[in-house]
Design a protein around this motif. Structure first.
Motif, PDB file in Angstrom:
ATOM      1  N   SER A   6      18.800 -13.031  40.923  1.00  0.00           N
ATOM      2  CA  SER A   6      19.772 -12.434  41.827  1.00  0.00           C
ATOM      3  C   SER A   6      19.244 -11.102  42.336  1.00  0.00           C
ATOM      4  O   SER A   6      18.241 -10.591  41.831  1.00  0.00           O
ATOM      5  N   GLY A   7      19.942 -10.544  43.334  1.00  0.00           N
ATOM      6  CA  GLY A   7      19.607  -9.214  43.802  1.00  0.00           C
ATOM      7  C   GLY A   7      18.916  -9.140  45.147  1.00  0.00           C
ATOM      8  O   GLY A   7      18.651  -8.045  45.647  1.00  0.00           O
ATOM      9  N   ARG A  18      16.452  -4.169  43.810  1.00  0.00           N
ATOM     10  CA  ARG A  18      16.114  -4.528  42.442  1.00  0.00           C
ATOM     11  C   ARG A  18      16.574  -5.956  42.185  1.00  0.00           C
ATOM     12  O   ARG A  18      17.768  -6.261  42.295  1.00  0.00           O
ATOM     13  N   SER A  20      17.012  -9.185  39.631  1.00  0.00           N
ATOM     14  CA  SER A  20      17.266  -9.461  38.220  1.00  0.00           C
ATOM     15  C   SER A  20      17.082 -10.947  37.966  1.00  0.00           C
ATOM     16  O   SER A  20      17.323 -11.774  38.856  1.00  0.00           O
ATOM     17  N   TYR A  79      13.468  -7.666  35.304  1.00  0.00           N
ATOM     18  CA  TYR A  79      13.799  -7.010  36.563  1.00  0.00           C
ATOM     19  C   TYR A  79      12.541  -6.835  37.418  1.00  0.00           C
ATOM     20  O   TYR A  79      11.420  -6.759  36.902  1.00  0.00           O
TER      21      TYR A  79
END
Length: 124
Positions: A6-7, A18, A20, A79
């Motif tokens: 995601s992100g 960022r 994740s 991350y």
């Protein structure tokens, strides 16, 4: 291991995102974790990898100094912090885990569990 990335999103050149990647299933902390990306019409390419301990990190030359990979094994999450984004960073980004524990890999063929991908679009 199951992975959920995601992100991603739309950002202007020079901006930051960022990503994740949350893992579940196997013992997440015993596997290196990688980020790869695939732009339209291009092959999937290596972006960054972090060792299972988190001590060692490796980057593609194209992102070195701009991207940072990290992991939180307590949260089963890896991350990818991306700064100084460029239009050429536009791609679908995938997180991945290999089938073998305790070793660090770099080639997409060595990774067997993949997240669903998250789109990153950088506008110039």
């Amino acid at each position: 291991v199951q992975l959920q990335a995601s992100g991603g999103g739309l950002v202007q050149a020079g901006g930051s995102l960022r990503l994740s990647c949350a893992g579940s299933g196997r013992t997440f902390s015993r596997y290196c974790m990688g980020w790869f990306r695939q732009a339209p019409g291009k092959e999937r390419e290596f972006v960054a990898v972090i060792s299972w301990t988190g001590v060692s990190t490796y980057y593609a030359d194209s992102v070195k100094g701009r991207f940072t990979i990290s992991r939180d094994n307590a949260k089963n999450t890896v991350y990818l912090k991306m700064d100084g984004l460029k239009s050429e960073d536009t791609a679908v980004y995938y997180c991945a885990a290999p089938s073998e524990r305790l070793r660090t890999y770099f080639a997409p063929a060595d990774f067997h569990s993949w997240g669903q991908g998250t789109q990153v679009t950088v506008s110039s």
